[in-house]
Design an enzyme around this catalytic site. Structure first.
Site, PDB file in Angstrom:
ATOM      1  N   LYS A  85       0.855  -1.195   0.000  1.00 34.72           N
ATOM      2  CA  LYS A  85       0.000   0.000   0.000  1.00 34.72           C
ATOM      3  C   LYS A  85       0.889   1.242   0.000  1.00 34.72           C
ATOM      4  O   LYS A  85       1.914   1.268   0.698  1.00 34.72           O
ATOM      5  CB  LYS A  85      -0.902  -0.026   1.241  1.00 34.72           C
TER       6      LYS A  85
ATOM      7  N   SER B 150      -9.880  -0.643   7.093  1.00 33.27           N
ATOM      8  CA  SER B 150      -9.324  -0.524   5.740  1.00 33.27           C
ATOM      9  C   SER B 150      -8.616  -1.742   5.183  1.00 33.27           C
ATOM     10  O   SER B 150      -8.260  -1.744   4.009  1.00 33.27           O
ATOM     11  CB  SER B 150      -8.375   0.663   5.676  1.00 33.27           C
TER      12      SER B 150
ATOM     13  N   SER C 107      -9.742   1.693   2.886  1.00 33.47           N
ATOM     14  CA  SER C 107      -8.903   2.466   2.002  1.00 33.47           C
ATOM     15  C   SER C 107      -7.834   1.651   1.260  1.00 33.47           C
ATOM     16  O   SER C 107      -7.269   2.144   0.290  1.00 33.47           O
ATOM     17  CB  SER C 107      -8.199   3.559   2.806  1.00 33.47           C
TER      18      SER C 107
HETATM   19  N1  GLN Z   1     -13.121   4.122   6.342  1.00 32.84           N
HETATM   20  C1  GLN Z   1     -12.535   4.534   7.577  1.00 32.84           C
HETATM   21  C2  GLN Z   1     -12.072   5.968   7.449  1.00 32.84           C
HETATM   22  O1  GLN Z   1     -12.337   6.530   6.453  1.00 32.84           O
HETATM   23  C3  GLN Z   1     -11.396   3.632   7.931  1.00 32.84           C
HETATM   24  C4  GLN Z   1     -10.181   3.904   7.146  1.00 32.84           C
HETATM   25  C5  GLN Z   1      -9.005   3.074   7.531  1.00 32.84           C
HETATM   26  O2  GLN Z   1      -9.129   2.041   8.185  1.00 32.84           O
HETATM   27  N2  GLN Z   1      -7.844   3.561   7.169  1.00 32.84           N
HETATM   28  O3  GLN Z   1     -11.473   6.529   8.294  1.00 32.84           O
END
Ligand code: GLN
Length: 488
Positions: free
Chosen positions: A75, A174, A150
């Site tokens: 990532k 995410s 994400s």
């Molecule tokens: N969707 C959540 C957010 O937008 C979690 C994102 C994540 O785990 N990085 O913060």
């Protein structure tokens, strides 16, 4: 692409070279990227170089590790020395880290072959990978749909077999949510098990790096390679890392009781009927494998989302203050003065979602509102943690759906942040409590889209989670189904 174990035996039996394996992955990337768009940077030269080193070792008769010669995606929020690391943001468009994150350092030492840096929501804020400043990644099962987020690039790359395994990061879901939407396995380890050194910080008390794989075994091998104490991360736990594979057993019967608790509050409103049916069926299958099933109530679970959306933006507003046009990355040209430079650099460098979070966080931390929001959220965080502590006095593992829905259409939720936030309803409480959890495939809906279930464990019980997941996977084999991609 074959599994880690299969590729490992092909290598040590000299049936294939690491360069040939890397070339296979790079050829798939070339063929599929126009459709899937998982990668922000493809590191073909570096991959071939790393593969050559593995081949040289094998030729010299040296032993190689399981991950040696295995194509992997990273990532794009993990720093890779000499390789652009954008975090999905314009503000880091030209950022080339002068140092290596601990996770990639460990993987490279084990001989893993990085094929590229994967797409992500900007600064890991999002649940669809659509907030990336660069491109929209498609779900390999239906390219008109999102891969989740994400870490959507990593999940899609593994599902499309552009690499064998990948790393993601999970602050509120995410890793698990995109794993669920893309039909792969994804794991968020216990907070502190995997070093965050070199991970671009979003919300430091919640962020954890973790693995994606097409099988529980591949996921476990990757976790084993990145886990363990790191003096460079002050929150890193000083605990031994078990050999996760050695605990794998096909069922639970010989070991006495395995108690699994269904989290009552995760069923009902907002949960798609097909998702509910698939997870319910999975519970029955776990019972057949020897687990004892109970229904558990976690009454504070539903406060996870509002609590998270105070704590995560608060930490983000502090962490993202460093992107000011001076220390890192992008800076506007010819500012009028210093303040103008800060303001315009940030206005141009950050996308809408990141700005929204910085504003929420700054507001929640401001003198007049700190007690009402931030402090309150921290108290609720403790209550959520206590709910889990109580639950783990009664059961060994908790189960619930990973996400309330299967993959949604691209663009469907981009104008409605609240409905996007709801994607993480079931994953967020786990981050707030610092616990480990795994998402694995447990079925498909009528449109052929994958469904995931989440197993949550007590602190440092990754071994148990992986074992339960492995037994379920052996009994069901959902991971044998593959998406039909345009050129594959
Ligand atoms: N969707 C959540 C957010 O937008 C979690 C994102 C994540 O785990 N990085 O913060």
């Amino acid at each position: 692409m074959a599994s880690i174990r299969e590729l490992h035996y092909q290598l040590i039996n000299k049936e294939r070279t690491a360069v040939e394996i890397a070339e296979e992955a790079l050829a798939r990337i070339q063929a599929l990227e126009p459709h899937v768009k998982s990668f922000l940077t493809i590191t073909a030269d570096q991959a071939l170089q790393q593969a050559q080193q593995v081949d040289a070792k094998i030729a010299a008769g040296e032993e190689i590790e399981m991950l040696a010669g295995i194509p992997i995606g990273i990532k794009d929020n993990m720093c890779t020395r000499g390789i652009r690391t954008t975090c999905g943001s314009r503000i880091l468009e030209n950022f080339v880290p002068p140092y290596e994150s601990t996770v990639t350092q460990r993987l490279f030492e084990a001989g893993a072959v990085m094929v590229g840096k994967t797409n992500m929501d900007e600064f890991a804020m999002g649940s669809s990978t659509e907030s990336s400043a660069y491109q929209v990644t498609a779900n390999p099962w239906d390219v008109s749909r999102v891969p989740g987020g994400s870490s959507g690039g990593s999940a899609a790359a593994v599902a499309a077999e552009e690499c064998v395994v990948a790393l993601g990061s999970d602050t509120g879901g995410s890793i698990r949510q995109p794993a669920s939407l893309c039909g792969v396995v994804g794991m968020k380890p216990t907070y502190g098990l995997v070093s965050r050194y070199g991970l671009v910080a979003y919300a430091s008390s919640l962020d954890q790096i973790g693995p994606f794989g097409r099988s529980v075994e591949d996921t476990a091998i990757l976790l084993g390679a990145i886990a363990g104490h790191d003096p460079k991360d002050a929150t890193s736990l000083s605990v031994p890392v078990p050999d996760y594979l050695s605990a794998f057993k096909p069922d639970f019967k010989p070991r006495g009781k395995l108690r699994i608790g269904i989290i009552k509050e995760t069923f009902g409103d907002g949960l798609e009927a097909t998702v509910e049916a698939a997870v319910t069926k999975a519970v029955e299958q776990l019972q057949e494998l020897g687990a004892e099933i109970q229904v558990i109530s976690c009454p504070q679970f539903r406060y996870g989302l509002p609590t998270y959306y105070i704590i995560a933006p608060s930490e983000a507003s502090a962490n993202l203050a460093r992107y000011d046009g001076v220390k890192f990355g992008y800076r506007i040209e010819e500012p009028d003065n210093l303040l103008d430079m800060y303001a315009k650099t940030r206005a141009e460098g950050f996308g809408a979602e990141v700005k929204r979070r910085i504003m929420i966080g700054t507001y929640a931390l401001s003198a007049g509102y700190y007690d009402a929001y931030y402090l309150k959220a921290q108290k609720v965080r403790t209550l959520i943690k206590q709910d889990f502590e109580k639950a783990f006095q009664q059961v060994d593992v908790l189960i619930c759906p990973t996400a309330p829905t299967t993959a949604f259409k691209a663009g469907e939720k981009t104008d409605d942040p609240l409905s996007m936030y709801l994607s993480d309803l079931m994953t967020i409480p786990v981050n707030l409590a610092g616990l480990p959890a795994i998402s694995l495939p447990c079925g498909f809906d009528e449109q052929g889209l994958p469904i995931g279930m989440q197993l949550i464990g007590n602190v440092l019980r990754e071994d148990l989670l992986l074992n339960v997941a492995y037994a379920y996977e052996q009994a069901t084999s959902w991971n044998k189904r593959k998406p039909s991609l345009p050129t594959a």
